[in-house]
Design a protein around this motif. Structure first.
Motif, PDB file in Angstrom:
ATOM      1  N   GLU A 157     -75.068  -9.437  28.622  1.00 47.56           N
ATOM      2  CA  GLU A 157     -76.326  -8.972  29.205  1.00 47.56           C
ATOM      3  C   GLU A 157     -76.230  -7.492  29.581  1.00 47.56           C
ATOM      4  O   GLU A 157     -77.208  -6.749  29.453  1.00 47.56           O
ATOM      5  CB  GLU A 157     -76.641  -9.816  30.433  1.00 47.56           C
ATOM      6  CG  GLU A 157     -78.049  -9.629  30.950  1.00 47.56           C
ATOM      7  CD  GLU A 157     -78.282 -10.435  32.224  1.00 47.56           C
ATOM      8  OE1 GLU A 157     -77.509 -11.374  32.490  1.00 47.56           O
ATOM      9  OE2 GLU A 157     -79.231 -10.111  32.940  1.00 47.56           O
ATOM     10  N   PRO A 161     -78.900  -5.443  27.323  1.00 49.44           N
ATOM     11  CA  PRO A 161     -79.844  -6.037  28.270  1.00 49.44           C
ATOM     12  C   PRO A 161     -81.114  -6.484  27.562  1.00 49.44           C
ATOM     13  O   PRO A 161     -81.631  -5.733  26.727  1.00 49.44           O
ATOM     14  CB  PRO A 161     -80.149  -4.900  29.248  1.00 49.44           C
ATOM     15  CG  PRO A 161     -79.231  -3.801  28.894  1.00 49.44           C
ATOM     16  CD  PRO A 161     -78.758  -4.013  27.506  1.00 49.44           C
TER      17      PRO A 161
ATOM     18  N   TYR B  64     -80.399 -16.564  34.769  1.00 53.86           N
ATOM     19  CA  TYR B  64     -80.453 -16.261  33.341  1.00 53.86           C
ATOM     20  C   TYR B  64     -79.093 -16.412  32.668  1.00 53.86           C
ATOM     21  O   TYR B  64     -78.982 -17.057  31.613  1.00 53.86           O
ATOM     22  CB  TYR B  64     -81.045 -14.851  33.143  1.00 53.86           C
ATOM     23  CG  TYR B  64     -80.977 -14.356  31.716  1.00 53.86           C
ATOM     24  CD1 TYR B  64     -81.866 -14.841  30.762  1.00 53.86           C
ATOM     25  CD2 TYR B  64     -80.038 -13.411  31.332  1.00 53.86           C
ATOM     26  CE1 TYR B  64     -81.803 -14.396  29.462  1.00 53.86           C
ATOM     27  CE2 TYR B  64     -79.968 -12.956  30.043  1.00 53.86           C
ATOM     28  CZ  TYR B  64     -80.848 -13.451  29.104  1.00 53.86           C
ATOM     29  OH  TYR B  64     -80.774 -13.010  27.813  1.00 53.86           O
ATOM     30  N   PRO B  65     -77.997 -15.834  33.255  1.00 56.26           N
ATOM     31  CA  PRO B  65     -76.693 -16.019  32.603  1.00 56.26           C
ATOM     32  C   PRO B  65     -76.257 -17.476  32.513  1.00 56.26           C
ATOM     33  O   PRO B  65     -75.571 -17.839  31.552  1.00 56.26           O
ATOM     34  CB  PRO B  65     -75.727 -15.232  33.498  1.00 56.26           C
ATOM     35  CG  PRO B  65     -76.557 -14.252  34.195  1.00 56.26           C
ATOM     36  CD  PRO B  65     -77.898 -14.887  34.377  1.00 56.26           C
ATOM     37  N   ARG B  68     -78.073 -18.720  29.571  1.00 58.51           N
ATOM     38  CA  ARG B  68     -77.507 -18.037  28.410  1.00 58.51           C
ATOM     39  C   ARG B  68     -76.135 -18.620  28.045  1.00 58.51           C
ATOM     40  O   ARG B  68     -75.794 -18.751  26.867  1.00 58.51           O
ATOM     41  CB  ARG B  68     -77.385 -16.551  28.752  1.00 58.51           C
ATOM     42  CG  ARG B  68     -76.976 -15.652  27.620  1.00 58.51           C
ATOM     43  CD  ARG B  68     -78.170 -15.272  26.773  1.00 58.51           C
ATOM     44  NE  ARG B  68     -77.747 -14.637  25.537  1.00 58.51           N
ATOM     45  CZ  ARG B  68     -77.646 -13.333  25.378  1.00 58.51           C
ATOM     46  NH1 ARG B  68     -77.957 -12.522  26.346  1.00 58.51           N
ATOM     47  NH2 ARG B  68     -77.247 -12.830  24.226  1.00 58.51           N
TER      48      ARG B  68
END
Lengths: 307, 330
Positions: A157, A161, B64-65, B68
């Motif tokens: 990320e 990003p 989110y991670p 993910r």
């Protein structure tokens, strides 16, 4: 003995020994007195050797000529001093720059963690939005996901990003912001806010105090204990962090001490390297000596929270 | 003051809220606009503004991670081409990796040794410290001191202490008491215990402080009752102190197991997983999959192993809590 005297004596005893595992009569018993006394003395010796010993050794090594440390590592007094180790650490290893980087990283993480923890906890605890329960639940779930297992998705990320594009490798934001996502901080702060007197908020609101003023001039000044604990933990954690800065800060001139030390070890004389390591732990140690009570209270509190 | 309903402590609800939320037939746009308006008037915007930092930071760097991570473990990702779905291939590659059982075994060994070394010591130390009559603060400060030392400094310092030559720091100390030089981190038999020893030294202080805080909370009347029944010191510890502390003892145990299952720094800096993979841990394997020099870039495998670790830890914690529930809430 008058009742008052007796009471005072009892108070004194209970202050000395708040939980009363070993009673006064126990202490007068010979086996307890000597057995426990010996055990405590042995513990103190162990703590001095184990807790203080390595740091004193490091301090000695930092001002001892390298050869002396190598040949006689356990001699109590150095044969000659090498104050140049410390100055060499500044000039050769450039320790000042990395110390500065460490400070910048720690302060940035501290600021982000305080902002997120206080505003978030204030919203969840005092303002109580409709979806508050759901958000709190989602926060609690993240407590069960250790930060290190998110290493790979977080790294990707930062490198790529989503939505905004670009890359945040070598940006301190890549360290500050992920560290602010600490559910522990938010939960700790929220619990503290939950216990603040609600009547006071009502009174302030009747006096026409808006949510922002309530937060700034009432809630924050009352939260010094929890802010102190969160601050100490955030600065200490950021000072200790190694793996994440190692991954996202590839530019040597931006790295903190913890990332830099293992790298420079190979090309640095031992005495100079020990001086650099001493400088790296000086700030936390001095901070601990001055803020001992806060450190210990915070650790006890975190235990209570987990329990 | 009597107009304020004490059951709604929410600050913003100054004006009376309509008591029913039954959908009205004439709802439509008017109602929607009205609810939005009243939401704003009841302080919805300030609530949202205060929540924003939290939502952003946790959304971007936690929730989110996590999503993910789950997706990545079923994908092939190399950061250049778009990710492709590969089903369970990442998992099967991890499981069939000859290093996988070694890493699992080593991690279990680290956790087990850390429990044997590191679990009883803080408890004994805390009980002793709590009965110190003078300078109790000195004891706890000394115990806590290693905790504030940056782990990297601690490991690099101990690495020097562990020097296997006869002039090494620990070997010199052993020589004084008549024990020959030990290989410490250079032998595959002593490497893991050496790492555990350092890790225990670095972490025990925090647990001591937690126990000290818990010891203060033990009801002193129970001690008095036990003393009246003629219980000696050891009996009081066994029958009052330990049962009273069982909840915190159970929690520190599971936390320690979860923590040691993620051990990375020690094997990475001390031995890089050697000698002969004797200290290769699960997290080091994850690191090697993703960022290691030889393997490197296998993000899918790294994500799959991370997911396996987190699921294992979650299931383990649940079983642990179930198994000890009756014991802890007795």
């Amino acid at each position: 003995m008058s009742a008052l005297q007796f009471q005072r004596k009892r108070d004194k005893r209970s202050w000395e020994n708040p939980q009363g595992l070993v009673s006064h009569t126990d202490w007068n018993r010979r086996s307890v007195k000597y057995g426990l006394g010996t055990a405590q003395a042995a513990l103190l010796l162990l703590l001095v050797v184990g807790g203080l010993g390595p740091i004193l050794w490091l301090a000695k090594g930092a001002i001892t000529p390298t050869q002396d440390t190598l040949i006689q590592p356990m001699s109590v007094f150095p044969h000659g001093f090498a104050w140049s180790n410390v100055s060499d650490a500044w000039t050769q290893v450039d320790i000042g720059l990395y110390l500065w980087n460490t400070i910048v990283i720690a302060l940035g993480s501290w600021a982000c963690q305080i902002v997120v923890a206080t505003t978030g906890a204030y919203a969840l605890s005092v303002l109580r939005p409709k979806w508050g329960k759901l958000i709190t639940g989602a926060l609690l779930t993240t407590l069960f996901v250790p930060a290190v297992v998110l290493l790979v998705p977080l790294y990707i990320e930062i490198v790529h990003p989503p939505l905004i594009g670009g890359s945040y490798v070598n940006s301190y934001l890549a360290i500050w912001l992920p560290e602010a996502a600490s559910a522990f901080n938010v939960v700790l702060t929220k619990r503290f806010f939950d216990n603040l007197p609600r009547e006071m908020f009502e009174a302030a609101r009747i006096d026409g105090c808006g949510p922002l003023r309530l937060f700034v001039s009432l809630v924050l000044p009352m939260s010094k204990p929890v802010l102190g604990v969160v601050s100490i933990f955030s600065v200490l954690a950021s000072w200790k962090d190694f793996l994440w800065p190692l991954l996202v800060l590839t530019d040597a001139s931006k790295q903190p001490l913890s990332v830099r030390l293992p790298t420079v070890q190979g090309q640095t004389e031992l005495g100079v390297f020990l001086a650099a390591m001493l400088i790296a732990c000086l700030v936390p140690i001095v901070g601990f000596l001055f803020l001992q009570r806060w450190f210990l209270r915070g650790t006890g509190l975190s235990g209570a929270l987990k329990g | 003051m009597s107009t304020i309903n004490p059951t709604t402590p929410t600050l913003e609800q100054t004006e009376p809220v309509p008591p029913t939320r039954a959908p009205s037939m004439v709802a439509g746009r008017w109602r929607l606009r009205r609810t939005t308006l009243s939401w704003i008037r009841r302080g919805g915007i300030s609530r949202l503004l205060f929540l924003l930092p939290l939502l952003f930071v946790f959304g971007a760097f936690s929730w989110y991670p996590i999503v993910r991570l789950v997706l990545m473990s079923f994908q092939h990702t190399n950061l250049v081409q778009p990710a492709t779905w590969v089903g369970f291939r990442n998992f099967s590659e991890v499981v069939h990796d000859p290093l996988f059982p070694i890493a699992v075994k080593n991690t279990a060994e680290f956790a087990g040794l850390a429990l044997i070394f590191g679990y009883p010591i803080p408890l004994v130390a805390a009980v002793l410290i709590s009965e110190v009559r003078r300078r109790r603060g000195l004891y706890s400060a000394l115990a806590y001191l290693p905790v504030v030392i940056p782990p990297v400094v601690a490991v690099l310092l101990w690495k020097f202490f562990y020097d296997a030559g006869p002039n090494g720091v620990f070997n010199t100390a052993l020589h004084w008491i008549g024990i020959g030089p030990q290989p410490w981190i250079e032998s595959e038999h002593t490497a893991m215990p050496s790492l555990v020893l350092e890790s225990t030294w670095a972490n025990a202080g925090g647990t001591v402080i937690i126990y000290l805080a818990a010891l203060v909370g033990v009801n002193s009347e129970l001690y008095e009752a036990a003393a009246t029944d003629g219980a000696g010191l050891l009996k009081k510890i066994w029958h009052v102190t330990l049962p009273q502390m069982r909840t915190i003892l159970l929690v520190t145990m599971i936390l320690q197991i979860i923590g040691t299952a993620q051990v990375f720094l020690e094997p990475y800096l001390f031995t890089s997983g050697g000698p002969d993979n004797a200290t290769l841990t699960v997290l080091l394997l994850i690191y090697n999959y993703a960022f290691g020099n030889s393997l490197g870039g296998s993000y899918g495998e790294a994500a799959a192993l991370s997911l396996m670790l987190v699921v294992f830890l979650a299931v383990f914690s649940l079983i642990y809590l179930r198994a000890t529930r009756s014991w802890s809430s007795e």
